[in-house]
Scaffold this motif. Structure first.
Motif, PDB file in Angstrom:
ATOM      1  N   ILE A  69       0.856  -1.182   0.000  1.00 10.55           N
ATOM      2  CA  ILE A  69       0.000   0.000   0.000  1.00 10.55           C
ATOM      3  C   ILE A  69       0.892   1.231   0.000  1.00 10.55           C
ATOM      4  CG2 ILE A  69      -1.798   1.275   1.205  1.00 10.55           C
ATOM      5  CD1 ILE A  69      -2.713  -1.427   0.132  1.00 10.55           C
ATOM      6  N   LEU A  70       0.681   2.120  -0.973  1.00  6.60           N
ATOM      7  CA  LEU A  70       1.457   3.344  -1.086  1.00  6.60           C
ATOM      8  C   LEU A  70       0.540   4.534  -0.835  1.00  6.60           C
ATOM      9  CD1 LEU A  70       3.035   1.169  -2.807  1.00  6.60           C
ATOM     10  CD2 LEU A  70       3.864   3.074  -4.189  1.00  6.60           C
ATOM     11  N   ASN A  71       0.907   5.361   0.144  1.00  6.66           N
ATOM     12  CA  ASN A  71       0.197   6.619   0.377  1.00  6.66           C
ATOM     13  C   ASN A  71       0.969   7.731  -0.321  1.00  6.66           C
ATOM     14  OD1 ASN A  71      -2.129   6.235   2.459  1.00  6.66           O
ATOM     15  ND2 ASN A  71      -0.453   4.956   3.206  1.00  6.66           N
ATOM     16  N   ILE A  72       0.335   8.322  -1.312  1.00  6.96           N
ATOM     17  CA  ILE A  72       0.966   9.385  -2.097  1.00  6.96           C
ATOM     18  C   ILE A  72       0.009  10.569  -2.136  1.00  6.96           C
ATOM     19  CG2 ILE A  72       1.957  10.053  -4.310  1.00  6.96           C
ATOM     20  CD1 ILE A  72       2.519   7.088  -4.834  1.00  6.96           C
ATOM     21  N   GLY A  73       0.279  11.583  -1.338  1.00  5.55           N
ATOM     22  CA  GLY A  73      -0.621  12.726  -1.269  1.00  5.55           C
ATOM     23  C   GLY A  73      -1.998  12.288  -0.827  1.00  5.55           C
ATOM     24  N   ASP A  74      -3.009  12.650  -1.592  1.00  5.72           N
ATOM     25  CA  ASP A  74      -4.386  12.276  -1.279  1.00  5.72           C
ATOM     26  C   ASP A  74      -4.806  10.981  -1.958  1.00  5.72           C
ATOM     27  OD1 ASP A  74      -4.897  14.466   0.385  1.00  5.72           O
ATOM     28  OD2 ASP A  74      -5.368  15.750  -1.329  1.00  5.72           O
ATOM     29  N   PHE A  75      -3.854  10.284  -2.545  1.00  3.38           N
ATOM     30  CA  PHE A  75      -4.176   9.045  -3.252  1.00  3.38           C
ATOM     31  C   PHE A  75      -3.672   7.835  -2.476  1.00  3.38           C
ATOM     32  CE2 PHE A  75      -4.159  12.191  -6.640  1.00  3.38           C
ATOM     33  CZ  PHE A  75      -5.320  11.871  -7.329  1.00  3.38           C
ATOM     34  N   LEU A  76      -4.472   6.781  -2.538  1.00  6.32           N
ATOM     35  CA  LEU A  76      -4.089   5.499  -1.952  1.00  6.32           C
ATOM     36  C   LEU A  76      -3.848   4.537  -3.108  1.00  6.32           C
ATOM     37  CD1 LEU A  76      -3.799   3.910   0.731  1.00  6.32           C
ATOM     38  CD2 LEU A  76      -6.175   3.188   0.421  1.00  6.32           C
ATOM     39  N   CYS A  77      -2.662   3.968  -3.152  1.00  4.68           N
ATOM     40  CA  CYS A  77      -2.281   3.108  -4.266  1.00  4.68           C
ATOM     41  C   CYS A  77      -1.939   1.718  -3.749  1.00  4.68           C
ATOM     42  CB  CYS A  77      -1.078   3.692  -5.007  1.00  4.68           C
ATOM     43  SG  CYS A  77      -1.237   5.458  -5.383  1.00  4.68           S
ATOM     44  N   ALA A  78      -2.295   0.724  -4.509  1.00  2.28           N
ATOM     45  CA  ALA A  78      -2.030  -0.656  -4.110  1.00  2.28           C
ATOM     46  C   ALA A  78      -1.320  -1.383  -5.247  1.00  2.28           C
ATOM     47  CB  ALA A  78      -3.325  -1.373  -3.762  1.00  2.28           C
TER      48      ALA A  78
END
Length: 244
Positions: free
Chosen positions: A41-50
């Motif tokens: 799980i990557l937290n990048i700014g206001d986005f959550l990426c998997a």
């Protein structure tokens, strides 16, 4: 969810540390990572990426089948046939973000994943793009905040006795209707360029086309628009652009 796709790998390996370094070096993106076995799980700014590492090819030969339609990448089918595992890449928003910002981030993450030594291609937007093609387009367009339409929206091409048939796959992720040009006698290259330009303009401007309106790129061009059941587009309904 804003977008998800599949980076094809020729072995069951993934270096998350390389990806994080590449995102920082290539795009100036800093990411906080949480690992859960083969999922990240990557937290990048206001986005959550998997990103999830899947130890098998995409089922039922799906990637191979859709690779056959990619006229940009002659080696797309071979890349799809060779894959033995894949990464599922997903971008989700946690706040009010635009679809363009989400797709830009998605393409940067995919480009980073494609720098893995065992990555060959990506199955996204209705087709398979080879790693070199996808990365080249992303690097050319995204730094200038331009729309890399050829990797965001796939334009399918076909012909029958009635004429040339074109459809889009990918407009829906921007909240727009898929589009089709049916039974046209106009040159296929001209139709493809026109439909691609329309997609790019609609995405960048936020334009919403409606049944009964017209569209064109000059005062003389007035192509009628109708909304009806899809013929080829991967959606129940589509906008038909009457270019004859």
């Amino acid at each position: 969810m804003l977008e998800n796709g599949f980076v094809l790998l020729n072995s069951h390996e993934f270096d998350i540390h390389k990806l994080i370094n590449d995102l920082k070096t290539d795009w100036g993106i800093s990411a906080q990572v949480e690992q859960h076995q083969d999922s990240f799980i990557l937290n990048i700014g206001d986005f959550l990426c998997a990103i999830a590492l899947m130890p098998a090819p995409i089922p039922n030969g799906e990637a191979i089948q859709f690779a056959k339609g990619n006229y940009y990448c002659p080696n797309a089918v071979a890349a799809a046939e060779a894959h033995k595992a894949h990464l599922m890449v997903t971008v989700m928003n946690q706040a009010e973000n635009s679809e363009v910002a989400g797709m830009s981030l998605y393409s940067k993450i995919v480009s980073g994943c494609l720098k893995q030594e065992n990555a060959t291609s990506v199955y996204t937007s209705g087709t398979v793009y080879t790693a070199d093609f996808y990365q080249k387009v992303a690097k050319e367009y995204l730094p200038n905040n331009e729309i890399p339409i050829m990797i965001w929206v796939y334009v399918g091409l076909g012909q029958n006795e009635q004429g040339n048939q074109l459809y889009t796959s990918g407009m829906a992720k921007f909240g727009k209707d898929e589009m089709e040009i049916l039974n046209s006698k106009i040159n296929m290259g001209t139709l493809h360029a026109s439909l691609s330009s329309m997609c790019s303009y609609i995405i960048s401007s936020g334009l919403v086309l409606k049944d009964g309106e017209t569209i064109g790129f000059s005062a003389e061009q007035k192509w009628a628009i109708s909304h009806s059941k899809s013929v080829y587009a991967p959606s129940e309904f589509s906008l038909k652009i009457d270019i004859q």
